[in-house]
Motif scaffolding. Structure first.
Motif, PDB file in Angstrom:
ATOM      1  N   ILE A  31       4.092   0.564   9.361  1.00 33.17           N
ATOM      2  CA  ILE A  31       3.648  -0.587   8.560  1.00 33.17           C
ATOM      3  C   ILE A  31       2.493  -1.307   9.251  1.00 33.17           C
ATOM      4  O   ILE A  31       1.513  -1.707   8.604  1.00 33.17           O
ATOM      5  CB  ILE A  31       4.826  -1.540   8.308  1.00 33.17           C
ATOM      6  N   ALA A  32       2.576  -1.458  10.568  1.00 36.69           N
ATOM      7  CA  ALA A  32       1.522  -2.156  11.304  1.00 36.69           C
ATOM      8  C   ALA A  32       0.187  -1.428  11.176  1.00 36.69           C
ATOM      9  O   ALA A  32      -0.858  -2.053  10.948  1.00 36.69           O
ATOM     10  CB  ALA A  32       1.920  -2.288  12.773  1.00 36.69           C
ATOM     11  N   LEU A  33       0.199  -0.109  11.324  1.00 38.79           N
ATOM     12  CA  LEU A  33      -1.054   0.639  11.186  1.00 38.79           C
ATOM     13  C   LEU A  33      -1.588   0.526   9.765  1.00 38.79           C
ATOM     14  O   LEU A  33      -2.788   0.297   9.560  1.00 38.79           O
ATOM     15  CB  LEU A  33      -0.827   2.107  11.545  1.00 38.79           C
ATOM     16  N   GLY A  34      -0.727   0.689   8.786  1.00 35.87           N
ATOM     17  CA  GLY A  34      -1.188   0.589   7.402  1.00 35.87           C
ATOM     18  C   GLY A  34      -1.753  -0.778   7.089  1.00 35.87           C
ATOM     19  O   GLY A  34      -2.793  -0.893   6.429  1.00 35.87           O
TER      20      GLY A  34
ATOM     21  N   LEU B  39      -3.834   3.313  -0.015  1.00 32.57           N
ATOM     22  CA  LEU B  39      -4.422   3.002   1.284  1.00 32.57           C
ATOM     23  C   LEU B  39      -5.418   4.070   1.713  1.00 32.57           C
ATOM     24  O   LEU B  39      -6.542   3.773   2.121  1.00 32.57           O
ATOM     25  CB  LEU B  39      -3.314   2.885   2.332  1.00 32.57           C
ATOM     26  N   THR B  40      -5.005   5.341   1.616  1.00 34.69           N
ATOM     27  CA  THR B  40      -5.861   6.453   2.034  1.00 34.69           C
ATOM     28  C   THR B  40      -5.330   7.759   1.466  1.00 34.69           C
ATOM     29  O   THR B  40      -4.124   7.916   1.239  1.00 34.69           O
ATOM     30  CB  THR B  40      -5.908   6.568   3.567  1.00 34.69           C
TER      31      THR B  40
ATOM     32  N   GLY C 104      -2.499  12.086   0.692  1.00 37.78           N
ATOM     33  CA  GLY C 104      -2.177  10.782   0.138  1.00 37.78           C
ATOM     34  C   GLY C 104      -0.708  10.442   0.209  1.00 37.78           C
ATOM     35  O   GLY C 104      -0.292   9.381  -0.265  1.00 37.78           O
ATOM     36  N   PHE C 105       0.095  11.316   0.822  1.00 39.89           N
ATOM     37  CA  PHE C 105       1.526  11.079   1.010  1.00 39.89           C
ATOM     38  C   PHE C 105       1.877  11.255   2.482  1.00 39.89           C
ATOM     39  O   PHE C 105       1.165  11.952   3.224  1.00 39.89           O
ATOM     40  CB  PHE C 105       2.360  12.056   0.178  1.00 39.89           C
TER      41      PHE C 105
ATOM     42  N   TRP D  83       0.807  -1.230   0.000  1.00 41.24           N
ATOM     43  CA  TRP D  83       0.000   0.000   0.000  1.00 41.24           C
ATOM     44  C   TRP D  83       0.841   1.280   0.000  1.00 41.24           C
ATOM     45  O   TRP D  83       0.287   2.378   0.060  1.00 41.24           O
ATOM     46  CB  TRP D  83      -0.958   0.012   1.185  1.00 41.24           C
ATOM     47  N   ILE D  84       2.166   1.155  -0.085  1.00 38.55           N
ATOM     48  CA  ILE D  84       3.009   2.352  -0.103  1.00 38.55           C
ATOM     49  C   ILE D  84       4.027   2.249  -1.234  1.00 38.55           C
ATOM     50  O   ILE D  84       4.534   1.163  -1.528  1.00 38.55           O
ATOM     51  CB  ILE D  84       3.733   2.564   1.249  1.00 38.55           C
TER      52      ILE D  84
END
Length: 381
Positions: A356-359, A305-306, A334-335, A286-287
């Motif tokens: 990474i965990a939150l994403g 992702l968002t 978005g960044f 997602w990144i």
């Protein structure tokens, strides 16, 4: 966000701060030694508002040798960091209502300072390569602000791009402020100054430098600007009632710092950290995060992702005690921007793992959520 970090730390909470770039390196030994020597002097007098004459001469010599800018002491003004140089330059170069062009994403201070001065701000999305077609599409403006090397993307302008900008300035009669604060933090390629041309004064190019990041001197507030002589008296007249001269000790520190030139140990450390974080994010779907060519920041595209990266940042600091800068603050939702140069490597790894965990959590929740449906309408009786 950085103030939030300080508040949480004052409450005894452990927080990892990626919101700004605070180096884990100390100020250079030469700088600390010069200040210790100065402290042995019985007096620290006021200096000329624009800076000690000897310092201005040495900074002009640095501009000539390193930046290929044909400058003399009369072109140099010593300031409290880059922000004061930016404010005074914009104040002198433009009047309220004039248009200033800022390339997006941008250091937030460019927009904030222009707003403070009542200027009309035009945001233009910075392309991968600056060319004549892009520049010709820009509106008429009094000032163009350029950041080279660039915060937050790490872009380093190529000589051909700088040539295009100079030609555009000549054709339009637009002046230019170039922030070159990260000139010493180039990993890939080579830094070139826009003002490295015989007619930089006639073009109206102001070039800003800072010791904060290049020499790990964030709290010293040591900066200076190279200014066309026609504007110098006005900038000194403005600085006088605002702060007067930069503190004498800071001027001593600035002189020692800018005499150092390259900083290979610091640069090698930052390059290794850059590569570590980019590698950690590489398998994350997602990144998108490329290794920047310069600078103390990483710029990650999380739009898959968002686009609400302000909310992402709020959740990250509230639940994971990690602070980042959301893209909204730099003009690009978005960044996310990550300052990766603080603390030790273990802390850096923990902070990135938290992002990474939150994403992953948000991506999992999105993927498992039932499809959205329109509200049901009950049939009339």
């Amino acid at each position: 966000m950085h103030e939030r970090v300080d508040l949480l730390k004052s409450q005894g909470k452990r927080v990892i701060d990626f919101s700004i770039a605070i180096s884990h390196f100390p100020a250079p030994a030469q700088v600390r030694a010069a200040v210790r020597t100065a402290l042995k002097e019985p007096l620290l007098p006021y200096t000329a508002v624009g800076g000690l004459p000897d310092l201005r001469g040495r900074l002009a010599a640095k501009l000539q040798a390193e930046n290929r800018i044909e400058a003399a002491a009369r072109h140099v003004i010593v300031t409290n960091g880059a922000k004061q140089a930016l404010y005074q330059s914009l104040f002198v170069m433009a009047d309220p209502g004039d248009t200033v062009i800022v390339l997006r994403p941008h250091w937030p201070a460019y927009v904030a300072t222009a707003q403070l001065l009542g200027l009309n701000i035009v945001l233009a999305d910075q392309p991968d390569v600056i060319d004549a077609a892009f520049l010709d599409g820009l509106p008429r403006a009094r000032v163009l602000i350029v950041n080279n090397p660039h915060n937050p993307t790490g872009k380093v302008y190529m000589p051909a791009e700088l040539a295009c900008i100079r030609a555009w300035l000549r054709s339009r009669g637009t002046a230019c402020i170039v922030d070159e604060s990260y000139e010493k933090l180039v990993f890939d390629g080579e830094h070139h100054s826009l003002a490295a041309c015989p007619d930089w004064e006639a073009l109206g190019i102001v070039t800003i430098f800072s010791a904060s990041q290049g020499y790990a001197m964030m709290g010293w507030r040591a900066g200076f600007a190279c200014v066309p002589h026609a504007w110098m008296k006005a900038m000194e007249a403005l600085q006088g009632p605002i702060t007067a001269a930069v503190p004498a000790l800071t001027q001593v520190a600035a002189g020692a710092a800018f005499a150092i030139g390259a900083v290979p140990d610091l640069l090698a450390d930052y390059r290794a950290r850059r590569d570590l974080v980019v590698d950690m994010f590489a398998p994350v779907p997602w990144i998108a995060m490329a290794a920047p060519a310069s600078g103390p920041y990483l710029w990650g595209d999380v739009s898959r992702l968002t686009n609400d990266t302000a909310a992402f940042a709020e959740t990250l600091i509230d639940e994971y005690r990690v602070a980042i800068m959301p893209g909204e603050a730099l003009g690009c939702p978005g960044f996310i921007r990550i300052g990766y140069i603080a603390d030790d490597e273990a802390t850096l790894r923990r902070g990135v793992a938290a992002v990474i965990a939150l994403g992953n959590r948000l991506a999992g929740a999105r993927d498992t959520a039932p499809p959205a449906r329109c509200p049901s309408v009950r049939a009339a009786d």
